[in-house]
Write a protein that holds these residues in place. Structure first.
Motif, short mmCIF file in Angstrom:
data_model
loop_
_atom_site.label_atom_id
_atom_site.label_comp_id
_atom_site.label_asym_id
_atom_site.label_seq_id
_atom_site.Cartn_x
_atom_site.Cartn_y
_atom_site.Cartn_z
N PRO A 34 0.84 -1.21 0.00
CA PRO A 34 0.00 0.00 0.00
C PRO A 34 0.86 1.25 0.00
O PRO A 34 1.95 1.27 0.55
CB PRO A 34 -0.80 -0.12 1.30
CG PRO A 34 -0.10 -1.13 2.12
CD PRO A 34 0.70 -2.00 1.22
N GLY A 35 0.35 2.25 -0.66
CA GLY A 35 1.10 3.48 -0.79
C GLY A 35 0.93 4.39 0.41
O GLY A 35 0.18 4.09 1.34
N PRO A 36 1.62 5.51 0.41
CA PRO A 36 1.56 6.43 1.55
C PRO A 36 0.24 7.19 1.57
O PRO A 36 -0.42 7.32 0.53
CB PRO A 36 2.73 7.37 1.29
CG PRO A 36 2.85 7.40 -0.19
CD PRO A 36 2.47 6.04 -0.67
N LEU A 37 -0.10 7.67 2.76
CA LEU A 37 -1.26 8.55 2.88
C LEU A 37 -0.72 9.96 3.00
O LEU A 37 -0.16 10.36 4.01
CB LEU A 37 -2.08 8.16 4.12
CG LEU A 37 -3.31 9.04 4.37
CD1 LEU A 37 -4.25 8.98 3.18
CD2 LEU A 37 -4.04 8.56 5.62
N SER A 38 -0.84 10.71 1.93
CA SER A 38 -0.24 12.04 1.94
C SER A 38 -1.04 13.01 2.77
O SER A 38 -2.23 12.82 3.00
CB SER A 38 -0.20 12.58 0.51
OG SER A 38 0.56 11.74 -0.30
N ALA A 39 -0.37 14.04 3.22
CA ALA A 39 -1.07 15.07 3.99
C ALA A 39 -1.98 15.88 3.08
O ALA A 39 -3.07 16.28 3.47
CB ALA A 39 -0.04 15.98 4.65
#
Lengths: 839, 339, 241
Positions: A41-46
């Motif tokens: 899973p990819g990052p959860l960006s701000a």
């Protein structure tokens, strides 16, 4: 077309015959860099940036506002129009802004985006799965797909809802799932098939249900053996055929894949549906599966992060809208990264300069390659016409010719060589030994051609509008003409009894009778007006009655005048002898006719104006009449010009003497009538009308003077010549010269009179004379200039206070200048003066 | 981030024009070796001298045109022209012959038309023809194979100081055949025609060039269309006439392996700049060259005709391209002309 | 409208005929004889003189009859005049320079087709009085002759290594020793004598003329530039000074 394929026709294990397309290249695959690790899973960006134009077609329209709190999967922008797709929130959060942001485009330009600040909670909105999609009505399913924002994830981004909406008349023979992934570096579909083959097959079945093809084929390149095995296992018993195609770039191109799997060719400019084929991407199938099982809209996709700059290359399931910079950090790209940052594959992807650009629905790969891996491009060298580009072109074009003509901007020739069929795969530029950026030339040419076509269309539309307008005007003119004719008939009926009554003297000539009648009517009216005025001044009781009587007489006089004009116009030949004793000269006749028509028009205009001022019923009619007379006068003027042109010098001296006198005479003769005829009760109105009249007279006098002056000059020249050559008719010349001079002088004198009167009037009405007005205007102008200069110096000096002060002063000065100029212009226009009338 | 902002594609094959040309020159080595073995060092001297002149001439003209000399010299095209021309002229050529030939090839036939990629005619062949018509004596002064002069003599010949140059000359197989065609006994008596399958000595020269050409094919520097069509055109045109009258007309094998046939097929006619570009166009172009070579050799006035045939077909190449465009994907018929 | 003699500018005529509007290098007319017979200086000189004579004679004749000929038949009339003049010149050459006449062969009668002659007749001689017409013919012919001789000299020098060989064909026996041998024992460069050499030589001459023109115009521009600087004010900022 490899030699071996001539001897060994390609067949799959199942016995399906595979075809081949022309050309193709075999670049180094470099897929093992990212194909061995599972999807993470990819990052959860701000902050997530969601462009509204992620798909082909019209950009979505935002349906949230700044500051709204949104949940994951909530719709942020709605589809606009038939070919469009909505945009959903990939995570829960607050909408920070809806503004232009740098987006995923080689130009680096900004586009409208919804900027979302994530709150980290990742809360889902209410979802409605539809696992029983087979029982749903088709339209509903298509609507669900549309509302989920599913677009082609292979790179084009065509809204899937439109693509699956096959018309009943179109019979789809093959549904092709494009799992080829021919570009080097990209392994997104590979991993997807390896890990989630069942889901993909389920998604394909949704497509099958919608499209109802005769057969379903999944094309996979033979460099993905694990994916092939997984898909084969998952597709067992479903009727979906997994076909292995030889590895060649670009067999993943839609047209090329169709050719390979079915042998059909899509017509140039046509759609695959025309040949009974529909193509979809593997990722799209997976998205459809997610939609029907969980109701999720399209908010994430599998993207390959690859390139040796990544510490941890691989595939990630990334939320749409994640800025590339976050992905680079997530993948461990050391900062600062120099080299290439490519969105897409190495052959067709574009390099981005701003890593803040977000990942969108069509981003299948991010490549971060240092210069050691993908070095700087070599300088372009001259084309050696080796033909390697033509050998590899999958569309069987002649890239060499396209290059020559695109470079020379000869777009017609480029189109002759089928420039628009280029799929921009980059194979030609890949093999070019001279390192010519061929695809860039084609992009330039295509853009220029499209722009030309758009402008052409615009010009066509403008032309159509113009033609429609001229037609409309013609039509209206014709209608007006018909109305006028009808009214003229009516008038003629009315005025003929009046004329016979007024004709006191037993003269056979109807024109002469009318003239007399007009004269009598005018004098009667004048008398009545005088009486009425006196009565009003004295405040007598019958003032109103007298006024009414005067009006009636005026109306009568006007009618008679119009009738007289008509009669004169209808019998020009008869009028000419009465006007002068000269022989029937067509030019002279026309001149007379022109003069009369002009004065008739002027009278009609006056009458119309009056009527409008008084709000009389027939004001519009009178105005129309005036227009007609103007048209008539113009016609006659043109006829006169033609006559003059066809009969130059000889005819001119003869009517020269009476003619110049005629227009001023005519206008002068009508002039004394008009001011008095116009003297209504209101002084102001009369004064204004008087001014207008004077202005007109002055104009007429000016023209007359110029004409007579010119003729006088010519006559003088003729006289000189006659004297020099010793001709016998010197005396006649001299006499003519004198006469003309007298005429000119007379006109000039009258003109001067009028100018003086105008000036006096102006002085009386505005309190100043022309000279003063001019002086005022000039003074105001120079003030403006001074202030502007002062402002400039102040600006240079940087003196803030002074700048403000000067700005205000400048504004005031400009206002003043404007006013004085306007006053001057008005005064001049009113009085009919011009710049040259200064004493 | 100092990112590189360039257009796709981002990967390119490692092929470079300079490398291509180098491979071509490499492929001529077998032929050069055989020529040296047969005729002495003359050819090697010519090749080196020609390469020097070519580089100098190209640099001079590029400088005069205001172009970056290093960049353009790197593509080695001038050197290839020089090598090809030096291989085509006799080993006894004096220094000024090569000078004039290479100079006019580079300057007149290439740079004056706009440099690499712009010349309509094969520069090496233009230089060759210019020399042939200007100095017919020097250009036909071949040596007898096997009687190779030593290095000193070759050097003297090169400096044009060898007085007995004419004594060394021997006819080439094509020369001999022309002279004695129709006379079976004379043909049988000529030593130069007694090779294994073609002219003595010269057959090996052609075999060597064939080997070099196959190397180029294997490395995909050239495609098979032009050489195959060239040789097919020449051979198939010679075949019926030879069958009809073997005394007057030489055999296809003789034609294919004598003179500059193999050299022309793999090295001259394949010059990409002046040849036709489409696939069918190349086939037709090369086949016509082959036919024309046979015609000029057998019926015309010159013993070897490769140069003239190539130049004539260079003239026709644009027209051939006009009519042989491929059918683009998605269209029904191929287009004609240039729109 | 015909100009009077006083309005003809002889300086312009000269400049045009010799350089700016040269028949061979600018108008590119009469290239057929130019390329064919300029193998040696004597051939070139012979044909050049013949062409010049024809030009002068035809111009004069055309000018004399210019007011009599109607526009409809003027071109056939001019051609007839030129043909007559050429025939006369041919006969003169046949009488007095027989060997040269034989060498030049067909190219003497072909002077008729030299477009420069018809062109001058139509463009100038038919619109001007005889004196300027003759001068124009002379100067145009001289320009043509100069190019011919230059090309002939180049080709002879490069091709045969000599200059002014065989001048006796034109000038008689006293010209036998005018030959200059530039290179002793010259092997000869055949291509210069053959037609390709003519084309290449003419190309180089035209290129050389263009280079000289360009250099001259650039020099003129450079000389003029400093004077122009002060004559015009160009506003570069928004404020008015």
């Amino acid at each position: 077309m490899s030699l071996l394929s001539l001897f060994r026709p390609a067949r799959t294990e199942s016995g399906r015959k595979l075809h081949d397309f022309h050309g193709g290249i075999h670049p180094p695959q470099r897929k093992t860099l990212s194909s061995e690790a599972p999807i993470r899973p990819g990052p959860l960006s701000a902050t997530l940036v969601l462009p509204l134009n992620m798909h082909l077609g019209a950009p979505a329209l935002p349906c949230v506002q700044v500051g709204d709190r949104v949940l994951k999967g909530q719709i942020l922008a709605e589809a606009s129009g038939p070919v469009s797709a909505p945009v959903h929130a990939p995570t829960s959060g607050v909408v920070r802004a809806i503004e232009p942001r740098p987006i995923q485009h080689p130009s680096g330009l900004d586009a409208l985006c919804v900027v979302l600040d994530s709150d980290g909670e990742d809360r889902w909105t209410a979802l409605t799965p539809c696992p029983d999609y087979r029982d749903m009505p088709r339209a509903e399913l298509v609507a669900r797909i549309r509302d989920a924002g599913i677009a082609g994830l292979g790179g084009a981004g065509f809204p899937t809802a439109v693509k699956v909406n096959v018309r009943d008349s179109q019979r789809i023979e093959q549904l092709i799932i494009n799992a080829v992934e021919c570009e080097p570096y990209i392994t997104a579909d590979d991993r997807l098939m390896r890990e989630r083959a069942e889901g993909v097959i389920a998604g394909i079945q949704v497509l099958q249900h919608l499209v109802q093809p005769m057969e379903t084929l999944v094309g996979i390149e033979d460099n993905k053996p694990e994916a092939i095995a997984a898909m084969r296992a998952a597709a067992a018993g479903t009727g979906i055929e997994i076909v292995t195609v030889p590895t060649k770039y670009p067999s993943g191109g839609e047209k090329q894949l169709i050719r390979v799997l079915t042998g059909k060719e899509v017509r140039s400019g046509g759609l695959p549906a025309d040949v009974g084929v529909v193509c979809h991407n593997t990722g799209t199938a997976w998205a459809l599966h997610r939609l029907v099982t969980t109701g999720e809209p399209l908010i994430s996709r599998i993207t390959t992060l690859t390139g040796t700059a990544f510490a941890e290359p691989g595939n990630v399931e990334v939320l749409i809208g994640t800025p590339v910079a976050d992905l680079l950090a997530f993948g461990g790209v050391p900062q600062p990264h120099t080299g290439r940052l490519i969105m897409g594959g190495p052959m067709m992807g574009f390099s981005i300069e701003n890593p803040l650009a977000p990942v969108v629905k069509t981003t299948n790969c991010i490549i971060a390659a240092p210069l050691s891996e993908l070095p700087e491009p070599e300088p372009e060298q001259p084309c050696i016409r080796c033909g390697a580009c033509a050998e590899v072109c999958p569309a069987d074009l002649l890239p060499q010719q396209l290059y020559w003509y695109s470079k020379a901007s000869e777009f017609d020739r480029a189109q002759h060589y089928n420039l628009m069929d280029c799929i921009e795969c980059g194979a030609c530029a890949y093999v070019c030994p001279s390192h010519i950026p061929l695809v860039q030339y084609y992009r330039y040419a295509k853009g220029a051609i499209r722009q030309q076509a758009a402008e052409h269309q615009k010009a066509d539309r403008a032309r159509e509008r113009f033609e429609a307008r001229t037609a409309r005007i013609e039509r209206e003119k014709a209608e007006k003409e018909a109305k006028r004719q009808a009214r003229l008939e009516a008038n003629r009926q009315k005025s003929s009894p009046a004329t016979s009554v007024a004709a006191a003297t037993p003269a056979a000539d109807p024109v002469a009778d009318l003239k007399k009648a007009v004269g009598e009517a005018s004098s009667a009216y004048k008398a009545a007006v005088k009486i009425a005025k006196e009565a009003e001044e004295q405040g007598a009781d019958n003032a109103a009655d007298l006024r009414a009587e005067a009006d009636q007489l005026k109306a009568r006089a006007d009618e008679l005048k119009i009738a007289l004009r008509d009669a004169k116009a209808n019998a020009p030949a008869a009028v000419a002898p009465t006007a002068q004793a000269a022989p029937a000269d067509p030019v002279a006749d026309l001149k007379k006719a022109v003069g009369e028509a002009s004065s008739a028009y002027k009278a009609a205009v006056k009458a119309a104006k009056e009527a409008e001022e008084q709000g009389a019923d027939n004001a519009a009619d009178l105005r129309a009449e005036a227009d007609q007379l103007k048209a008539r006068a113009d016609e006659l003027k043109i006829a006169l010009r033609d006559a003059k042109a066809s009969a130059p010098a000889p005819t001119r001296p003869a009517p020269a003497s009476p003619a110049p006198a005629a227009p001023p005479a005519v206008s002068l003769s009508t002039a004394p009538e008009s001011p008095t005829a116009q003297a209504n009760a209101e002084d102001e109105a009369s004064a204004e009308a008087e001014r207008a009249k004077r202005a007109q007279r002055m104009k007429a006098l000016k023209t007359a003077f110029n004409m007579s002056h010119k003729q006088w000059k010519e006559a003088s020249a003729a006289l000189e010549r006659a004297e020099r050559d010793g001709l016998p008719d010197v005396d006649t010349h001299r006499a003519r010269v004198d006469k003309l001079k007298k005429k000119a002088d007379l006109a000039k004198a009258q003109l001067n009179e009028l100018v003086e009167a105008a000036k006096a009037d102006m002085k009386a009405s505005t309190g100043t004379d022309l000279k003063t007005l001019k002086l005022q205007a000039a003074r105001a102008e120079s003030t403006v200039r001074e202030k502007t200069a002062a402002l400039a110096t102040a600006r240079e000096a940087g003196d803030e206070e002074r700048i403000n002060v000067l700005q205000q002063e400048l504004a005031a000065a400009e206002q003043q200048a404007l006013e004085t100029a306007r006053t001057l212009k008005q005064a001049v226009a009113e009085q009919g003066l011009s710049d040259g009338d200064d004493a | 981030m100092a990112l590189l902002h360039v257009t796709s594609p981002h990967a390119t094959s490692s092929q470079r024009t300079g490398a291509l040309m180098r491979q071509v020159m490499l492929a001529t080595l077998p032929g050069l070796a055989v020529l040296t073995w047969l005729f002495g060092w003359g050819t090697v001297i010519n090749v080196i001298w020609a390469m020097l002149i070519a580089a100098a001439a190209e640099a001079a003209v590029l400088k005069a045109r205001g172009k970056p000399v290093g960049l353009y010299l790197r593509d080695n095209s001038a050197l290839v022209t020089a090598v090809l021309l030096a291989l085509a002229i006799p080993p006894t050529a004096p220094w000024w012959l090569t000078l004039i030939g290479v100079g006019s090839a580079i300057i007149l036939a290439k740079q004056l038309y706009g440099g690499l990629g712009m010349n309509p005619f094969n520069p090496a062949m233009v230089g060759y023809v210019l020399l042939l018509i200007s100095f017919p004596v020097e250009m036909t002064r071949w040596l007898a194979p096997g009687a190779a002069p030593d290095l000193a003599t070759s050097w003297q010949l090169f400096l044009d100081r060898y007085p007995g140059a004419d004594a060394l000359t021997g006819a080439t197989p094509l020369d001999s055949f022309r002279t004695w065609a129709g006379d079976a006994s004379a043909l049988a008596a000529e030593p130069i025609l007694q090779g294994r399958f073609a002219g003595l000595g010269w057959e090996w020269v052609n075999v060597a060039f064939l080997a070099g050409g196959l190397y180029l094919l294997w490395r995909r520097i050239i495609t098979w269309h032009i050489p195959v069509a060239f040789l097919a055109g020449l051979g198939l045109c010679a075949l019926p006439f030879w069958l009809y009258d073997p005394v007057r007309f030489a055999s296809p094998l003789f034609h294919l392996f004598s003179g500059a046939a193999m050299f022309g097929a793999f090295f001259i006619a394949t010059d990409p700049v002046s040849a036709a570009t489409s696939r069918w166009g190349r086939l037709i172009y090369a086949a016509l060259i082959g036919v024309l070579i046979w015609v000029i050799r057998s019926l015309g006035g010159y013993p070897d005709a490769v140069a003239f045939a190539v130049l004539l077909l260079n003239l026709a190449a644009p027209t051939i391209d006009y009519y042989t465009q491929p059918r683009t994907y998605g269209h029904d018929k191929p287009k004609r002309g240039t729109g | 409208m015909s100009e009077t003699a006083s309005t003809v500018d002889y300086a312009t005529l000269t400049r045009n005929g010799l350089w700016k509007n040269n028949a061979a290098t600018v108008q590119l007319l009469g290239l057929c004889p130019l390329l064919a017979v300029t193998g040696t200086v004597v051939n070139a000189l012979g044909l050049g003189l013949a062409t010049m004579a024809v030009l002068m004679a035809s111009n004069m004749t055309v000018s004399l009859i210019r007011n009599v000929v109607t526009p409809a038949v003027r071109l056939p009339a001019f051609v007839m005049i030129i043909a007559a003049v050429v025939t006369v010149i041919e006969m003169v050459m046949q009488a007095f320079t027989f060997e040269l006449y034989e060498i030049l062969g067909i190219f003497i009668p072909l002077i008729v087709t030299n477009c420069a002659i018809l062109g001058r007749a139509d463009a100038f001689a038919s619109k001007n009085s005889p004196a300027p017409a003759v001068y124009d013919g002379f100067i145009m012919g001289l320009g043509f002759l100069l190019v011919l001789v230059l090309l002939g000299g180049m080709r002879e020098a490069v091709g045969e290594g000599t200059l002014f060989a065989n001048m006796h064909l034109l000038f008689g026996d006293m010209a036998r020793d005018w030959t200059l041998t530039l290179v002793g024992d010259y092997r000869g460069f055949l291509v210069a004598i053959l037609p390709p050499g003519a084309f290449i030589g003419l190309g180089l001459i035209i290129a050389g003329k263009n280079v000289i023109d360009r250099w001259a115009s650039e020099r003129a521009k450079r000389l003029k530039a400093p004077m122009e600087k002060g004559s015009r004010r160009v506003r570069t900022t928004g404020s008015v000074s």
